[in-house]
Design a protein around this motif. Sequence first.
Motif, PDB file in Angstrom:
ATOM      1  N   UNK A 175       0.852  -1.204   0.000  1.00  0.00           N
ATOM      2  CA  UNK A 175       0.000   0.000   0.000  1.00  0.00           C
ATOM      3  C   UNK A 175       0.885   1.250   0.000  1.00  0.00           C
ATOM      4  N   UNK A 176       1.945   1.229   0.802  1.00  0.00           N
ATOM      5  CA  UNK A 176       2.851   2.396   0.834  1.00  0.00           C
ATOM      6  C   UNK A 176       3.476   2.618  -0.545  1.00  0.00           C
ATOM      7  N   UNK A 177       3.919   1.524  -1.180  1.00  0.00           N
ATOM      8  CA  UNK A 177       4.575   1.637  -2.494  1.00  0.00           C
ATOM      9  C   UNK A 177       3.621   2.155  -3.560  1.00  0.00           C
ATOM     10  N   UNK A 178       2.382   1.663  -3.529  1.00  0.00           N
ATOM     11  CA  UNK A 178       1.400   2.135  -4.524  1.00  0.00           C
ATOM     12  C   UNK A 178       1.150   3.628  -4.329  1.00  0.00           C
ATOM     13  N   UNK A 179       1.051   4.053  -3.084  1.00  0.00           N
ATOM     14  CA  UNK A 179       0.826   5.481  -2.817  1.00  0.00           C
ATOM     15  C   UNK A 179       1.994   6.306  -3.337  1.00  0.00           C
ATOM     16  N   UNK A 180       3.220   5.850  -3.074  1.00  0.00           N
ATOM     17  CA  UNK A 180       4.401   6.599  -3.553  1.00  0.00           C
ATOM     18  C   UNK A 180       4.412   6.679  -5.077  1.00  0.00           C
ATOM     19  N   UNK A 181       4.141   5.530  -5.724  1.00  0.00           N
ATOM     20  CA  UNK A 181       4.181   5.450  -7.184  1.00  0.00           C
ATOM     21  C   UNK A 181       3.166   6.395  -7.828  1.00  0.00           C
ATOM     22  N   UNK A 182       2.047   6.652  -7.131  1.00  0.00           N
ATOM     23  CA  UNK A 182       0.963   7.428  -7.722  1.00  0.00           C
ATOM     24  C   UNK A 182       0.760   8.787  -7.051  1.00  0.00           C
ATOM     25  N   UNK A 183       1.765   9.188  -6.255  1.00  0.00           N
ATOM     26  CA  UNK A 183       1.680  10.493  -5.578  1.00  0.00           C
ATOM     27  C   UNK A 183       0.421  10.640  -4.724  1.00  0.00           C
ATOM     28  N   UNK A 184       0.061   9.605  -4.032  1.00  0.00           N
ATOM     29  CA  UNK A 184      -1.130   9.651  -3.182  1.00  0.00           C
ATOM     30  C   UNK A 184      -0.694   9.649  -1.722  1.00  0.00           C
ATOM     31  N   UNK A 185      -1.450  10.324  -0.880  1.00  0.00           N
ATOM     32  CA  UNK A 185      -1.232  10.148   0.557  1.00  0.00           C
ATOM     33  C   UNK A 185      -2.189   9.046   1.009  1.00  0.00           C
ATOM     34  N   UNK A 186      -1.954   8.499   2.177  1.00  0.00           N
ATOM     35  CA  UNK A 186      -2.826   7.426   2.662  1.00  0.00           C
ATOM     36  C   UNK A 186      -4.266   7.939   2.810  1.00  0.00           C
ATOM     37  N   UNK A 187      -4.399   9.231   3.111  1.00  0.00           N
ATOM     38  CA  UNK A 187      -5.758   9.811   3.267  1.00  0.00           C
ATOM     39  C   UNK A 187      -6.498   9.859   1.925  1.00  0.00           C
ATOM     40  N   UNK A 188      -5.741   9.892   0.813  1.00  0.00           N
ATOM     41  CA  UNK A 188      -6.396   9.957  -0.510  1.00  0.00           C
ATOM     42  C   UNK A 188      -7.087   8.645  -0.888  1.00  0.00           C
ATOM     43  N   UNK A 189      -6.736   7.555  -0.214  1.00  0.00           N
ATOM     44  CA  UNK A 189      -7.310   6.251  -0.594  1.00  0.00           C
ATOM     45  C   UNK A 189      -8.765   6.190  -0.126  1.00  0.00           C
ATOM     46  N   UNK A 207      -6.548  -5.840  10.479  1.00  0.00           N
ATOM     47  CA  UNK A 207      -6.472  -4.940  11.636  1.00  0.00           C
ATOM     48  C   UNK A 207      -5.015  -4.560  11.912  1.00  0.00           C
ATOM     49  N   UNK A 208      -4.126  -5.558  11.885  1.00  0.00           N
ATOM     50  CA  UNK A 208      -2.709  -5.281  12.168  1.00  0.00           C
ATOM     51  C   UNK A 208      -2.120  -4.353  11.103  1.00  0.00           C
ATOM     52  N   UNK A 209      -2.460  -4.583   9.824  1.00  0.00           N
ATOM     53  CA  UNK A 209      -1.919  -3.727   8.749  1.00  0.00           C
ATOM     54  C   UNK A 209      -2.460  -2.304   8.883  1.00  0.00           C
ATOM     55  N   UNK A 210      -3.744  -2.170   9.192  1.00  0.00           N
ATOM     56  CA  UNK A 210      -4.308  -0.811   9.295  1.00  0.00           C
ATOM     57  C   UNK A 210      -3.699  -0.069  10.485  1.00  0.00           C
ATOM     58  N   UNK A 211      -3.401  -0.804  11.562  1.00  0.00           N
ATOM     59  CA  UNK A 211      -2.765  -0.140  12.716  1.00  0.00           C
ATOM     60  C   UNK A 211      -1.353   0.315  12.358  1.00  0.00           C
ATOM     61  N   UNK A 212      -0.599  -0.550  11.633  1.00  0.00           N
ATOM     62  CA  UNK A 212       0.763  -0.166  11.250  1.00  0.00           C
ATOM     63  C   UNK A 212       0.768   1.051  10.336  1.00  0.00           C
ATOM     64  N   UNK A 213      -0.212   1.068   9.407  1.00  0.00           N
ATOM     65  CA  UNK A 213      -0.258   2.177   8.445  1.00  0.00           C
ATOM     66  C   UNK A 213      -0.926   3.420   9.032  1.00  0.00           C
ATOM     67  N   UNK A 214      -1.588   3.218  10.170  1.00  0.00           N
ATOM     68  CA  UNK A 214      -2.420   4.283  10.775  1.00  0.00           C
ATOM     69  C   UNK A 214      -3.500   4.749   9.777  1.00  0.00           C
TER      70      UNK A 214
END
Length: 310
Positions: free
Chosen positions: A215-229, A243-250
Amino acid sequence: MQKNSSIKISHTGSYLPSNIVSNKKLSESVDTSDEWIYSHTGIKERHFVTDECASDLAINAIKSMQCDLSDIDGIIVATATPDFNGFPSTACIISEKLKMSSVNTAFDLAAGCSGFIYALETARALILSGTCNKMIVVGTEVLSKVIDFDDRNTCVLFGDGAGCVLVEKGDCILNSILGCANDGADKLYISRNNHIHMNGRAVYTFAVKAITDTIKEICEKNNLSLEDIDYIIPHQANSRIIKAASQRLKIDESKFFLNLDKTANTSAASIPIALDELNSSGVLKDGDNVIFVGFGAGLTYGGNYIKWKN
Ligand code: UT7
């Protein structure tokens, strides 16, 4: 931003066999309980075939798209449970049974539970290279045929079903991240006696990291912030992994669409089944940033980014 070459998902479809098996029903034949299964996985029930095979489920999913099949020239089927081991491919069987005479490219693809993600990226490449114009990408599984019903560690986790999309040239940005761990082939496999074997803990740890990093890589590749998803459709294996992934990514957990309580883990079919449920509910709007993300046997992982267009 990286230059993207676009295709569009113009239809979605899915099919689950009618036979529903609850956790309670499973606990009548194996040493487990509804409480253990639900608290450790989020699963309440799964669908199992009675006598259907992978192509039958796929055909029902394709029919549910209610689209014209006459000009479709390609079918890719992501599956670990094809009609035949080896050949012919399930894709060719589907094309024949549906009399899709314009199909010139038909093959199966094996990437475990990441299969649909790999197949969608493969379809994008085939369409943009000019080899195909309109393709159906299917994930279909009859995992009940490879479940060891004496092994409580695995038999409670899986289900049967099929999901599909129709893809063609379009202006939705679609790009992908594909990955392979190179050291995990023994962590999840179907043995020669046709049973699933899994090191659950190892796959769990791999899955949380794979989802987070992808998810982090896709956001970087497409100039997106996590809030844009707007929506993340993950491989539906275990709600604790999400749940664990969403907590790590906040990231707010509600951005992840889950339906595994009703389906269990349908491997390569899980993402297109969930996508069809979300799309059919009418919530996806033009311009939504949608990410598919998954992991599975191989060990493989990956993700697709779609700027949604109805
Ligand atoms: O598509 C990719 C496929 N796979 C996955 O995504 C799976 C990833 N892994 C997982 O989801 C989890 O690791 C599992 C759900 C498979 C297992 O959950 P866990 O919290 O990692 O449990 P565990 O394997 O550490 O086992 C805990 C206990 C063990 O008992 P002891 O040794 O502590 O006495 C198991 O024997 O739970 C026991 N157990 C069960 N008990 C009741 C394992 N399966 C069951 C069961 N019912 N079905």
